[in-house]
Design a protein around this motif. Sequence first.
Motif, PDB file in Angstrom:
ATOM      1  N   VAL A  62      13.369  41.145  19.081  1.00 13.59           N
ATOM      2  CA  VAL A  62      14.097  40.414  18.037  1.00 13.59           C
ATOM      3  C   VAL A  62      13.094  39.630  17.185  1.00 13.59           C
ATOM      4  O   VAL A  62      12.186  38.993  17.719  1.00 13.59           O
ATOM      5  CB  VAL A  62      15.106  39.420  18.648  1.00 13.59           C
ATOM      6  N   ASN A  63      13.279  39.657  15.885  1.00  9.58           N
ATOM      7  CA  ASN A  63      12.546  38.741  15.017  1.00  9.58           C
ATOM      8  C   ASN A  63      13.044  37.327  15.284  1.00  9.58           C
ATOM      9  O   ASN A  63      14.257  37.070  15.245  1.00  9.58           O
ATOM     10  CB  ASN A  63      12.749  39.103  13.550  1.00  9.58           C
ATOM     11  N   TRP A  64      12.147  36.391  15.544  1.00 10.72           N
ATOM     12  CA  TRP A  64      12.596  35.055  15.952  1.00 10.72           C
ATOM     13  C   TRP A  64      13.416  34.370  14.874  1.00 10.72           C
ATOM     14  O   TRP A  64      14.265  33.520  15.172  1.00 10.72           O
ATOM     15  CB  TRP A  64      11.412  34.200  16.386  1.00 10.72           C
ATOM     16  N   ASP A  65      13.201  34.737  13.597  1.00  9.34           N
ATOM     17  CA  ASP A  65      13.995  34.095  12.553  1.00  9.34           C
ATOM     18  C   ASP A  65      15.416  34.652  12.471  1.00  9.34           C
ATOM     19  O   ASP A  65      16.212  34.193  11.649  1.00  9.34           O
ATOM     20  CB  ASP A  65      13.297  34.184  11.191  1.00  9.34           C
ATOM     21  N   ALA A  66      15.743  35.633  13.327  1.00  6.80           N
ATOM     22  CA  ALA A  66      17.121  36.117  13.452  1.00  6.80           C
ATOM     23  C   ALA A  66      17.791  35.545  14.694  1.00  6.80           C
ATOM     24  O   ALA A  66      18.802  36.059  15.157  1.00  6.80           O
ATOM     25  CB  ALA A  66      17.153  37.642  13.501  1.00  6.80           C
ATOM     26  N   LEU A  67      17.204  34.469  15.237  1.00  8.82           N
ATOM     27  CA  LEU A  67      17.753  33.800  16.412  1.00  8.82           C
ATOM     28  C   LEU A  67      18.083  32.351  16.092  1.00  8.82           C
ATOM     29  O   LEU A  67      17.459  31.725  15.231  1.00  8.82           O
ATOM     30  CB  LEU A  67      16.745  33.823  17.566  1.00  8.82           C
ATOM     31  N   LEU A  68      19.071  31.820  16.831  1.00  7.14           N
ATOM     32  CA  LEU A  68      19.417  30.398  16.748  1.00  7.14           C
ATOM     33  C   LEU A  68      19.629  29.876  18.166  1.00  7.14           C
ATOM     34  O   LEU A  68      20.004  30.645  19.066  1.00  7.14           O
ATOM     35  CB  LEU A  68      20.695  30.205  15.927  1.00  7.14           C
ATOM     36  N   PRO A  69      19.419  28.580  18.384  1.00  4.83           N
ATOM     37  CA  PRO A  69      19.673  28.027  19.723  1.00  4.83           C
ATOM     38  C   PRO A  69      21.165  28.118  20.062  1.00  4.83           C
ATOM     39  O   PRO A  69      22.018  27.774  19.238  1.00  4.83           O
ATOM     40  CB  PRO A  69      19.231  26.564  19.599  1.00  4.83           C
ATOM     41  N   LEU A  70      21.471  28.579  21.259  1.00  5.74           N
ATOM     42  CA  LEU A  70      22.864  28.641  21.691  1.00  5.74           C
ATOM     43  C   LEU A  70      23.328  27.237  22.059  1.00  5.74           C
ATOM     44  O   LEU A  70      22.702  26.573  22.897  1.00  5.74           O
ATOM     45  CB  LEU A  70      22.993  29.565  22.904  1.00  5.74           C
ATOM     46  N   PRO A  71      24.415  26.742  21.409  1.00  4.08           N
ATOM     47  CA  PRO A  71      24.887  25.394  21.727  1.00  4.08           C
ATOM     48  C   PRO A  71      25.163  25.208  23.216  1.00  4.08           C
ATOM     49  O   PRO A  71      25.621  26.131  23.896  1.00  4.08           O
ATOM     50  CB  PRO A  71      26.182  25.285  20.902  1.00  4.08           C
ATOM     51  N   GLU A  72      24.883  24.011  23.709  1.00  3.30           N
ATOM     52  CA  GLU A  72      25.028  23.743  25.136  1.00  3.30           C
ATOM     53  C   GLU A  72      26.472  23.888  25.603  1.00  3.30           C
ATOM     54  O   GLU A  72      26.709  24.167  26.776  1.00  3.30           O
ATOM     55  CB  GLU A  72      24.516  22.325  25.448  1.00  3.30           C
ATOM     56  N   ASN A  73      27.421  23.683  24.702  1.00  2.12           N
ATOM     57  CA  ASN A  73      28.829  23.779  25.096  1.00  2.12           C
ATOM     58  C   ASN A  73      29.377  25.191  24.992  1.00  2.12           C
ATOM     59  O   ASN A  73      30.592  25.396  25.065  1.00  2.12           O
ATOM     60  CB  ASN A  73      29.691  22.833  24.252  1.00  2.12           C
ATOM     61  N   MET A  74      28.499  26.196  24.826  1.00  2.10           N
ATOM     62  CA  MET A  74      28.942  27.588  24.702  1.00  2.10           C
ATOM     63  C   MET A  74      28.346  28.456  25.793  1.00  2.10           C
ATOM     64  O   MET A  74      27.186  28.306  26.177  1.00  2.10           O
ATOM     65  CB  MET A  74      28.530  28.166  23.349  1.00  2.10           C
ATOM     66  N   SER A  75      29.157  29.406  26.262  1.00  5.84           N
ATOM     67  CA  SER A  75      28.688  30.413  27.208  1.00  5.84           C
ATOM     68  C   SER A  75      28.006  31.546  26.448  1.00  5.84           C
ATOM     69  O   SER A  75      28.131  31.657  25.226  1.00  5.84           O
ATOM     70  CB  SER A  75      29.871  30.975  28.004  1.00  5.84           C
ATOM     71  N   TYR A  76      27.310  32.425  27.170  1.00  9.07           N
ATOM     72  CA  TYR A  76      26.735  33.605  26.539  1.00  9.07           C
ATOM     73  C   TYR A  76      27.836  34.466  25.922  1.00  9.07           C
ATOM     74  O   TYR A  76      27.657  35.051  24.845  1.00  9.07           O
ATOM     75  CB  TYR A  76      25.955  34.443  27.551  1.00  9.07           C
ATOM     76  N   ASP A  77      28.976  34.565  26.614  1.00 12.48           N
ATOM     77  CA  ASP A  77      30.080  35.366  26.072  1.00 12.48           C
ATOM     78  C   ASP A  77      30.498  34.856  24.703  1.00 12.48           C
ATOM     79  O   ASP A  77      30.709  35.625  23.771  1.00 12.48           O
ATOM     80  CB  ASP A  77      31.280  35.318  27.018  1.00 12.48           C
ATOM     81  N   GLN A  78      30.622  33.547  24.569  1.00 18.17           N
ATOM     82  CA  GLN A  78      31.016  32.973  23.284  1.00 18.17           C
ATOM     83  C   GLN A  78      29.922  33.160  22.241  1.00 18.17           C
ATOM     84  O   GLN A  78      30.198  33.454  21.080  1.00 18.17           O
ATOM     85  CB  GLN A  78      31.339  31.493  23.453  1.00 18.17           C
ATOM     86  N   GLY A  79      28.678  33.004  22.640  1.00  9.72           N
ATOM     87  CA  GLY A  79      27.579  33.107  21.690  1.00  9.72           C
ATOM     88  C   GLY A  79      27.291  34.515  21.223  1.00  9.72           C
ATOM     89  O   GLY A  79      26.735  34.712  20.137  1.00  9.72           O
ATOM     90  N   ALA A  80      27.677  35.507  22.039  1.00  8.96           N
ATOM     91  CA  ALA A  80      27.300  36.880  21.726  1.00  8.96           C
ATOM     92  C   ALA A  80      27.944  37.418  20.460  1.00  8.96           C
ATOM     93  O   ALA A  80      27.426  38.348  19.849  1.00  8.96           O
ATOM     94  CB  ALA A  80      27.664  37.794  22.907  1.00  8.96           C
ATOM     95  N   GLY A  81      29.059  36.852  20.050  1.00  5.77           N
ATOM     96  CA  GLY A  81      29.742  37.354  18.864  1.00  5.77           C
ATOM     97  C   GLY A  81      29.703  36.420  17.675  1.00  5.77           C
ATOM     98  O   GLY A  81      30.519  36.540  16.762  1.00  5.77           O
ATOM     99  N   LEU A  82      28.751  35.494  17.647  1.00 10.01           N
ATOM    100  CA  LEU A  82      28.704  34.497  16.576  1.00 10.01           C
ATOM    101  C   LEU A  82      28.005  34.969  15.315  1.00 10.01           C
ATOM    102  O   LEU A  82      28.420  34.650  14.207  1.00 10.01           O
ATOM    103  CB  LEU A  82      27.959  33.244  17.070  1.00 10.01           C
ATOM    104  N   PHE A  83      26.931  35.704  15.454  1.00 13.08           N
ATOM    105  CA  PHE A  83      25.944  35.817  14.392  1.00 13.08           C
ATOM    106  C   PHE A  83      26.440  36.542  13.145  1.00 13.08           C
ATOM    107  O   PHE A  83      26.009  36.224  12.038  1.00 13.08           O
ATOM    108  CB  PHE A  83      24.677  36.508  14.920  1.00 13.08           C
TER     109      PHE A  83
END
Length: 325
Positions: free
Chosen positions: A90-111
């Motif tokens: 992954v290009n690092w500029d295509a990443l964001l920190p996953l909020p602490e109040n979110m699971s991986y499941d929730q974060g996987a469909g954000l971008f």
Amino acid sequence: MRAFVVSDYAHPSKIPLTQNAPAPSAGLNYFDILQAQGKYQHQPPQPFVLGSELAGRIAEGSPIPDGCPFRAGDRVFGAAQGTFAERVAVNWDALLPLPENMSYDQGAGLFVTWPTSYEALVGRAEVKPGEWVLVTASAGGVGIAAVQLAKALGAKVIAAAGSQEKLDISVKYGGADHGVNYSTEGWQKEVLKLTGGKGVDVIYDPVGLIRDSLKCIAWKGRAIVVGFAAGQIEKLALNLVLLKNISIVGIHWGAYTKIEPSRVPVVWKELLDLFASGRAKPVVYSETYPLERLADGLAALEQRKTWGKVIVHVRDASSGPKAKL
């Protein structure tokens, strides 16, 4: 390394899970189904790994370049070609920190889904408190995000979907004020009745229902073209655009990185603030799929059986941190 490698274009159900794909690898939203068959506008050279969104941890030993804010072990979400694999480059500029109040499941469909819906409603339609917003395919990934965001902006939301089950989902998880089944003939009359005959100020449409929805748009309304999940690109008669003084605008979030990059961090800051406040929350489909059953998940998505965001577990819980789509 296990991965879904596309060496010859085929329906996802015909693509086997490769056991010895090279690591690291490159490139499931609806467009992943099209990409597997060579029908999408962006086709990587073969062979390529399928998948576009992810959430997980940065692996130990990752080649982290100078200037990158992330370190091994950081929880992140983002996008890359090749997320249906155990390792992803992954290009690092295509990443964001996953909020602490979110699971991986929730974060996987954000971008992809959330900034699309946010910029559509805020940047393109300029939704104002008290306005009426109609969201078609309201229980889908971008749709349910749009319902939540419109509510957070103070709008009155009419969810439109093809079944009562999906309308119930739109109300329960999205917070929609009303639901209308657009598989019922003359559904636009119900929208007009709900709005006191005025019609909706904003139409958010990822399906390809702009033409039908214009029958219940208000004077000076704005119709947002988000996509064509139904499979047909619409052709519109422009006389109604003239007579009702309406605007038809498009949203292509993927182009912002190249054409308007300054807008991208602004949208993400506002979204992450919304998530932190609890005013918006990613919705994950009730069934998650292991990597071995990726084709089943894509089939359920293709057949409109799902709601919210469909998630694939790349690793099971016993094998370490999970990267998901």
